[in-house]
Structure formats: structure tokens, C-alpha cells
Design a protein around this motif. Structure first.
Motif, PDB file in Angstrom:
ATOM      1  N   MET A   1      70.784  -6.256  37.263  1.00  0.00           N
ATOM      2  CA  MET A   1      69.686  -5.922  38.167  1.00  0.00           C
ATOM      3  C   MET A   1      70.163  -5.049  39.327  1.00  0.00           C
ATOM      4  N   LEU A   2      69.233  -4.323  39.868  1.00  0.00           N
ATOM      5  CA  LEU A   2      69.482  -3.484  41.039  1.00  0.00           C
ATOM      6  C   LEU A   2      70.682  -2.556  40.869  1.00  0.00           C
ATOM      7  N   ASN A   3      70.648  -1.776  39.769  1.00  0.00           N
ATOM      8  CA  ASN A   3      71.755  -0.845  39.541  1.00  0.00           C
ATOM      9  C   ASN A   3      71.373   0.608  39.765  1.00  0.00           C
ATOM     10  N   PHE A  11      62.561  -2.827  44.626  1.00  0.00           N
ATOM     11  CA  PHE A  11      62.955  -4.070  45.285  1.00  0.00           C
ATOM     12  C   PHE A  11      62.615  -4.027  46.780  1.00  0.00           C
ATOM     13  N   LYS A  12      62.872  -2.868  47.400  1.00  0.00           N
ATOM     14  CA  LYS A  12      62.562  -2.722  48.822  1.00  0.00           C
ATOM     15  C   LYS A  12      61.055  -2.847  49.073  1.00  0.00           C
ATOM     16  N   CYS A  76      69.474  -3.121  51.550  1.00  0.00           N
ATOM     17  CA  CYS A  76      68.272  -3.845  51.985  1.00  0.00           C
ATOM     18  C   CYS A  76      68.483  -4.565  53.312  1.00  0.00           C
ATOM     19  N   ARG A  77      69.728  -4.558  53.777  1.00  0.00           N
ATOM     20  CA  ARG A  77      70.041  -5.409  54.913  1.00  0.00           C
ATOM     21  C   ARG A  77      69.335  -4.959  56.191  1.00  0.00           C
ATOM     22  N   ARG A  78      69.337  -3.656  56.419  1.00  0.00           N
ATOM     23  CA  ARG A  78      68.703  -3.173  57.653  1.00  0.00           C
ATOM     24  C   ARG A  78      67.207  -3.491  57.651  1.00  0.00           C
ATOM     25  N   LEU A  79      66.607  -3.296  56.480  1.00  0.00           N
ATOM     26  CA  LEU A  79      65.179  -3.587  56.339  1.00  0.00           C
ATOM     27  C   LEU A  79      64.878  -5.035  56.762  1.00  0.00           C
ATOM     28  N   LEU A  80      65.671  -5.962  56.236  1.00  0.00           N
ATOM     29  CA  LEU A  80      65.463  -7.373  56.580  1.00  0.00           C
ATOM     30  C   LEU A  80      65.712  -7.616  58.069  1.00  0.00           C
ATOM     31  N   GLY A  81      66.751  -6.972  58.574  1.00  0.00           N
ATOM     32  CA  GLY A  81      67.081  -7.133  59.991  1.00  0.00           C
ATOM     33  C   GLY A  81      65.943  -6.669  60.886  1.00  0.00           C
ATOM     34  N   LEU A  82      65.290  -5.581  60.488  1.00  0.00           N
ATOM     35  CA  LEU A  82      64.167  -5.089  61.300  1.00  0.00           C
ATOM     36  C   LEU A  82      63.003  -6.079  61.288  1.00  0.00           C
TER      37      LEU A  82
END
Lengths: 201, 273
Positions: A1-3, A11-12, A76-82
Motif C-alpha cells: 500500500m501507499l507506493n 490517502f491524503k 502525510c505528517r504535516r497534513l495531520l499536524g495542521l
């Protein structure tokens, strides 16, 4: 997944929907008085917990990414952080507008005089600072300072969880479970935290 | 549990009421869970019949009485009171009950009766919050409360058996509970099974759990902040959603100062929350 990139894009999009839709839906329910007897408290609590969930998720991304061997997940980390900042801001706006009916003087007084609110407010200030410096441009311009600033995310986790625990009426409450989750997360990142420490030397 | 209509004398007060649905779905009754939405879910099979109240201690006529006995003693009346929670919100509730004083006089308390201690049912099988320390908010069950004899005998102090013209729903403290309108809500103990006249001040649940935050008297006082939040004003749980919210300034003794302030002349501790 997510390749592949399209998979990442999909996913985003799903992540956006998962973070955004509940926030809007709960607000709608509150506005039409379908959120229990006290829609204000319910909404403030929902947004507060939402921020904690996003924060725990944000800090888990690197661990999961490594475990599943999917480096693209890191994107995806920044997206979640925001979304941490998004939920925390809604939490504060509801506190100000609906709980305190925009009585600014009272709210300022509460923030200064009530340690649990002070602590939560400082966590929010950190989220805002991290949001404002979240672009890659800022990262490039700030250099080592960016790393120092963003290491404050661990402090914000501790402050947010303390705020949550302290806000409860009884000393035995659900916030304890979150505090344990936070402790496990920090422990699993202990090597990383040691690295951060070097930034300040 | 089903609720039944009651016969009672109406209250003439014109305070705007909190909707019944909100009164019965927003409850601090940790025996049925610590979330205010838990009790309505977890209390529906609560057995309130048969129900016994044991009266003991410093009184001439003690014993165990059934709820039916107790209901025969006094006619029911409605009392519309504002309930001020220590969490800084309030509801206006039409209770149905009788003055506690009328009930207590029957037992002929002796001169040694300085306090009245109350106890909630202890039944972990029916009350999930009593099964574990965590599920019940850390409280050492059974829940206990107390009043001075003068507070207990005050005409405003009510033994409630109903609200909105019907018997109490279990989540609101069925079948019989205390209502002390000038004190924070946690003093108004629910589902009472024991009343004891004592010479010494009885233990009280919240002051034992967090003595620096909750006192024995717990009289509503806008000037004495809870260590973690202000008590100067309160949000009214009324009709409408987010945009229909209202705050009001909290009143000393929850607005009942004229009637009760004299109880506390000379008691300094009253000002310590």
C-alpha cells in the motif's frame, strides 16, 4: 500500500475527509441543538479530544511509516499536524464565543488565573507557531532554528495531556488513558528525543 | 424504568424551565458512569421498588421504612428551583417532593442530633460505576453527604420524589433524593437509602475525594472560585443550540440569600469552598 503518488493523493484526500467532516458535522448538530443537553460543552470537548487524537496520530506517523516500510506515509505528517492546530483553534474559539459569550476580560482572566487553562493555551501557542512555520520555505530559511522550534511538539503533547487531565472534575478520568498513550509514544521515541537535545547545545 | 404521574400542589414560580429532555439526559450520577450522558443509558433497569430507607442515630423513632410509608406522611408539592452545579452551569427544575424537615420531625431527633448524614444505595450489580475505581470517577462508594441539622430543617430543603409532575427517572436519583437549592448540586444526594442523625460532622464524598476543591458546606458563592475555575457566573442549560446560549451572574447562595444567610452567621468556614 501507499507506493505510488496517486495512492498517496487518494490517502491524503481520505485523511482530509476524516479530519474535516466530523468537525463540520458536530458543529451543525450543536447549532440545531442535537448535541445533548449542553451543546457547548459537548462541542468544546469534541474539538479538544480531536486535537489530542490528531497530535497522537501526527507523532505516530514516523513510527508506523518505519514499521510498514512505507516512506511515502511521511508525506502525510504535516497534513495531520495542521489539523492539530485546526481542532485546537476550534476548541478555543468555542470556549471564547459560546462558553464565555465573547466576554474577553473574563476569558483573559481565566487564561491567566487557571493553571489548567494556561497550560492548554501555551500548547495552542505552540501549535500556532508550528503552523506558521510549516511551509518548506520556512524550514529552509530557518535552518537549525526550525528543528529547535518544531521539537516543541513534544512539549505541546505533554501540555495538552496535562490540560486534559486537569480539566476533569474527578482525579480518575479518561485523560489518564491518553496520558499513558502519550508516555508510550514518547518512550518509543526516546532515541529521537536525545537527538533533538543536541540541537540545543 | 417507568415514571408515573404524581398528585401535587403546583408552584407559582415563573422561572423559565430547563426542558425536561435536558434535565433527564444530563446527569452527574457517577454510580451510572462519569459522562453526563451515561446515567440515562445505564440506569434504565434500576430497581426502585421495593425501596427502603433506614433511619438511625440520635433520634427517638428510628427504623426502616418503605418508600410507600414515607410517601403517605406528607402531601406532595412542586418546587421550582435553580440547580447550580459546581461545574458552573445551572438548570431550572420543577421538583416534586416535601420539605425534609416535615419528614425528619417524625423521627424526633434528640438534642445530640447536630448533623444529618445521608447515604446512596450501594449495589455494584446495578450500578456499574461502583464496580471499579476508574469507572466511578475514583469515588469511595457508597456516596455520602451531610447537612447540619439547621440546614436539614430549613423549609427550602426538599426531599424530592419527582420532577416535571412525574416520579423521578432513575438517572435523576429515583426514587427519593435531596434537593438543597442554595448549595452546589453535589450536596443534593440521590437514591437515598440511609438517614442518620449524628453528633459529629459526617464524611462527605466530594470533600473526601478532593478536600482542597470541595468543602462540607459548598454554599453557592460567586466570590469564592473553585481552584480550577471561576464561580462568578454560570451558563444556563436552556432551550436552543450553540447560538442561543446565555450566561448569568451567579448569586450568593444561588439567589436564596434572604432565606438562608442567617444559618451561617458566625461560621467562617462557609467562605472556604
Amino acid at each position: 500500500m501507499l507506493n505510488t503518488k496517486p495512492q498517496l493523493w487518494l490517502f491524503k484526500t481520505l485523511l482530509h475527509a476524516a479530519c474535516l467532516l466530523p468537525a463540520v458535522w458536530m458543529f451543525y448538530l450543536g447549532a440545531i441543538d442535537s448535541l445533548g443537553a449542553d451543546p457547548v460543552k459537548a462541542l468544546i470537548h469534541f474539538y479538544g479530544i480531536g486535537a489530542v487524537h490528531c497530535l497522537l496520530a501526527t507523532l505516530s506517523v514516523s513510527i508506523i511509516s518505519k514499521k510498514l516500510r512505507t516512506p511515502l506515509l511521511m508525506r502525510c505528517r504535516r497534513l495531520l499536524g495542521l489539523y492539530v492546530a485546526f481542532y485546537a483553534t476550534l476548541h478555543i474559539v468555542c470556549f471564547l464565543v459560546f462558553e464565555w459569550q465573547l466576554q474577553w476580560a473574563d476569558v483573559v482572566d481565566e487564561i491567566i488565573r487557571r493553571p489548567y487553562i494556561t497550560v492548554g493555551f501555551v500548547a495552542w501557542l505552540i501549535f500556532v507557531a508550528l503552523t506558521l512555520t510549516s511551509l518548506q520555505l520556512a524550514q529552509r530559511r530557518m535552518g537549525v532554528k526550525w528543528g529547535q522550534l518544531h521539537s516543541l511538539v513534544y512539549l505541546s503533547l505533554a501540555l495538552a495531556l496535562l490540560h486534559f487531565y486537569w480539566s476533569q472534575k474527578s482525579p480518575w478520568n479518561e485523560a489518564i488513558i491518553y496520558a499513558l498513550a502519550g508516555a508510550v509514544l514518547l518512550y518509543s521515541k526516546r532515541a529521537r528525543l536525545m537527538e533533538w537535545r543536541k540541537l540545543f547545545r | 424504568a417507568k415514571v408515573y404521574p404524581l398528585k401535587y400542589r403546583k408552584d407559582a414560580s415563573d422561572l423559565p424551565l430547563t426542558p425536561e429532555q435536558k434535565v433527564i439526559s444530563y446527569n452527574n450520577f457517577y454510580e451510572f458512569g462519569t459522562d453526563k450522558g451515561d446515567p440515562i443509558k445505564n440506569a434504565q433497569n434500576f430497581r426502585t421498588s421495593p425501596w427502603h430507607v433506614t433511619v438511625s442515630g440520635e433520634a427517638e423513632k428510628t427504623g426502616t421504612f418503605t418508600l410507600e410509608d414515607i410517601l403517605k406522611w406528607n402531601p406532595l408539592e412542586e418546587r421550582i428551583y435553580r440547580l447550580r452545579c459546581v461545574e458552573a452551569w445551572s438548570m431550572v427544575i420543577p421538583w416534586v417532593g416535601f420539605p425534609l424537615a416535615d419528614m425528619l420531625k417524625r423521627f424526633q431527633p434528640t438534642s445530640k442530633a447536630k448533623y444529618v448524614a445521608f447515604e446512596t444505595l450501594y449495589d455494584p450489580e446495578q450500578m456499574p460505576g461502583q464496580r471499579s475505581r476508574f469507572g466511578g470517577g475514583g469515588i469511595n462508594y457508597p456516596y455520602v453527604e451531610g447537612l447540619t441539622i439547621d440546614e436539614a430543617m430549613h423549609p427550602l430543603t426538599l426531599m424530592a420524589v419527582g420532577l416535571y409532575g412525574k416520579t423521578l427517572p432513575p438517572q435523576n436519583g429515583a426514587p427519593i433524593r435531596l434537593v438543597v437549592p442554595w448549595k452546589y448540586g453535589f450536596k443534593s444526594i440521590k437514591s437515598i437509602v440511609s438517614i442518620k442523625f449524628t453528633e459529629q460532622r459526617p464524611r462527605t464524598t466530594w470533600s473526601e475525594l478532593a478536600p482542597n476543591e470541595y468543602g462540607f458546606f459548598a454554599n453557592v458563592n460567586p466570590k469564592v472560585a473553585h481552584p480550577r475555575w471561576s464561580q462568578a457566573s454560570e451558563r444556563i442549560i436552556g432551550t436552543g443550540g450553540l447560538f442561543a446560549q446565555k450566561r448569568r451572574d451567579t448569586e450568593l447562595y444561588n439567589g436564596y440569600a434572604e432565606q438562608v444567610a442567617s444559618l451561617y452567621s458566625g461560621i467562617k468556614e462557609n467562605h472556604f469552598f
